[in-house]
Design an enzyme around this catalytic site. Sequence first.
Site, short mmCIF file in Angstrom:
data_model
loop_
_atom_site.label_atom_id
_atom_site.label_comp_id
_atom_site.label_asym_id
_atom_site.label_seq_id
_atom_site.Cartn_x
_atom_site.Cartn_y
_atom_site.Cartn_z
N LYS A 40 0.82 -1.20 0.00
CA LYS A 40 0.00 0.00 0.00
C LYS A 40 0.86 1.25 0.00
O LYS A 40 0.37 2.35 -0.25
CB LYS A 40 -0.88 0.01 1.27
CG LYS A 40 -1.87 -1.12 1.31
CD LYS A 40 -2.59 -1.16 2.68
CE LYS A 40 -2.34 -2.52 3.28
NZ LYS A 40 -2.74 -2.71 4.64
N GLY A 41 2.12 1.10 0.33
CA GLY A 41 3.00 2.25 0.60
C GLY A 41 3.09 3.28 -0.50
O GLY A 41 3.26 4.46 -0.25
N GLU A 96 7.38 2.51 -6.44
CA GLU A 96 7.58 2.03 -5.07
C GLU A 96 7.69 3.21 -4.11
O GLU A 96 8.05 4.32 -4.51
CB GLU A 96 8.87 1.21 -4.99
CG GLU A 96 8.67 -0.29 -4.97
CD GLU A 96 8.10 -0.81 -3.64
OE1 GLU A 96 7.42 -0.05 -2.91
OE2 GLU A 96 8.35 -1.98 -3.33
N ASP A 97 7.42 2.96 -2.84
CA ASP A 97 7.61 4.00 -1.83
C ASP A 97 9.08 4.13 -1.44
O ASP A 97 9.62 5.23 -1.37
CB ASP A 97 6.72 3.74 -0.59
CG ASP A 97 6.88 2.33 -0.02
OD1 ASP A 97 7.63 1.51 -0.58
OD2 ASP A 97 6.23 2.05 1.01
N ASP A 100 14.84 -0.48 0.21
CA ASP A 100 15.65 -0.67 1.42
C ASP A 100 16.67 -1.77 1.12
O ASP A 100 17.72 -1.49 0.53
CB ASP A 100 14.67 -1.01 2.56
CG ASP A 100 15.29 -1.10 3.93
OD1 ASP A 100 16.13 -0.26 4.25
OD2 ASP A 100 14.92 -2.01 4.68
N LYS A 128 17.24 3.99 0.34
CA LYS A 128 18.24 3.90 1.43
C LYS A 128 19.39 3.03 0.92
O LYS A 128 19.44 1.83 1.21
CB LYS A 128 17.62 3.18 2.64
CG LYS A 128 16.67 3.97 3.48
CD LYS A 128 16.39 3.15 4.75
CE LYS A 128 15.03 3.37 5.29
NZ LYS A 128 14.67 2.43 6.37
N PHE A 149 14.40 4.75 10.06
CA PHE A 149 13.06 4.26 9.75
C PHE A 149 12.12 5.44 9.61
O PHE A 149 11.99 6.25 10.54
CB PHE A 149 12.55 3.29 10.81
CG PHE A 149 11.38 2.51 10.33
CD1 PHE A 149 11.55 1.37 9.56
CD2 PHE A 149 10.09 2.93 10.61
CE1 PHE A 149 10.46 0.66 9.07
CE2 PHE A 149 8.98 2.23 10.12
CZ PHE A 149 9.18 1.09 9.36
N VAL A 150 11.48 5.55 8.45
CA VAL A 150 10.62 6.70 8.18
C VAL A 150 9.17 6.29 7.98
O VAL A 150 8.89 5.17 7.55
CB VAL A 150 11.12 7.51 6.95
CG1 VAL A 150 12.43 8.20 7.26
CG2 VAL A 150 11.26 6.63 5.72
N ASP A 156 4.38 3.27 6.36
CA ASP A 156 3.76 2.92 7.64
C ASP A 156 4.75 2.29 8.61
O ASP A 156 5.83 1.82 8.23
CB ASP A 156 2.64 1.90 7.41
CG ASP A 156 3.19 0.51 7.08
OD1 ASP A 156 4.02 0.41 6.15
OD2 ASP A 156 2.82 -0.45 7.77
N ARG A 162 0.48 6.29 7.80
CA ARG A 162 0.56 6.48 6.35
C ARG A 162 0.02 7.84 5.94
O ARG A 162 0.38 8.37 4.89
CB ARG A 162 -0.26 5.41 5.61
CG ARG A 162 0.29 4.00 5.71
CD ARG A 162 -0.41 3.10 4.68
NE ARG A 162 -0.25 1.69 4.96
CZ ARG A 162 0.79 0.95 4.57
NH1 ARG A 162 1.78 1.50 3.90
NH2 ARG A 162 0.84 -0.34 4.85
P1 IMP Z 1 13.09 -3.98 0.89
O1 IMP Z 1 12.54 -5.25 0.32
O2 IMP Z 1 13.95 -4.25 2.10
O3 IMP Z 1 13.81 -3.13 -0.12
O4 IMP Z 1 11.87 -3.20 1.49
C1 IMP Z 1 11.01 -2.44 0.75
C2 IMP Z 1 9.72 -2.25 1.53
O5 IMP Z 1 9.97 -2.20 2.93
C3 IMP Z 1 9.07 -0.93 1.21
O6 IMP Z 1 8.15 -1.07 0.15
C4 IMP Z 1 8.39 -0.57 2.51
O7 IMP Z 1 7.10 -1.13 2.55
C5 IMP Z 1 9.24 -1.21 3.57
N1 IMP Z 1 10.19 -0.26 4.22
C6 IMP Z 1 11.52 -0.23 4.11
N2 IMP Z 1 12.07 0.76 4.83
C7 IMP Z 1 11.03 1.39 5.42
C8 IMP Z 1 10.94 2.54 6.28
O8 IMP Z 1 11.92 3.21 6.67
N3 IMP Z 1 9.69 2.87 6.67
C9 IMP Z 1 8.57 2.20 6.28
N4 IMP Z 1 8.61 1.13 5.46
C10 IMP Z 1 9.84 0.72 5.04
MG MG Z 2 5.86 -1.15 0.54
#
Ligand code: IMP
Ligand code: MG
Length: 172
Positions: A40-41, A96-97, A100, A128, A149-150, A156, A162
């Site tokens: 949903k982000g 994407e939001d 990470d 990040k 963490f944001v 969220d 959100r």
């Molecule tokens: P990844 O698979 O580790 O790259 O994570 C991506 C997903 O993790 C994003 O779509 C977010 O939903 C969540 N996410 C990663 N970092 C944060 C953060 O700082 N705040 C909130 N959600 C995060």
């Molecule tokens: Mg997400």
Amino acid sequence: MASFRVLLSKEQIHQRIQELGAEIDRDYPEGPVYLVGILKGACIFLADLARATRVPARIEFLGISSYGRGKTSSGEVQLTKDLDVSVQDHHVIIVEDIIDSGITLSYLIQLFKQRKPKSLRVATLLDKPERRQRPVKVDYVGFQIPDEFVVGYGLDYAEDYRNLPDVCILSE
Ligand code: IMP
Ligand code: MG
């Protein structure tokens, strides 16, 4: 108690999204392009990014879950809602939001390649880079941010926050 520090104000976000929209318009002069928001982000970013473009755009959503209720990825990505249409032979931008570890995005790229789009690019509001575990190529990045963490602007923590208009660093 949770506390919030504004990292990116809604004005900064708005300004940067106008620039990203102009870049997308330049890159797809002929259109149309599918903007695929990852639920949903990314829903709030997608809504603003779509309105910052002038190219003929179509809006789709894909649902995945990987985080559960914590602050770090479970490492397991699950599809919770598939696309409603075929994107074969169409231009696709995954919206994407935040990127990470890169685990979610590398899963999404594999998934979309099987759908045989004409082209595939990635737009993210936040990146990040310090946290990357999988190398992924991101074409449109709103902001690179430090390893914090944001929440807010769609992001969220355990489904809360959100609706905050700014991107804030959450600490407890
Ligand atoms: P990844 O698979 O580790 O790259 O994570 C991506 C997903 O993790 C994003 O779509 C977010 O939903 C969540 N996410 C990663 N970092 C944060 C953060 O700082 N705040 C909130 N959600 C995060
Ligand atoms: Mg997400």
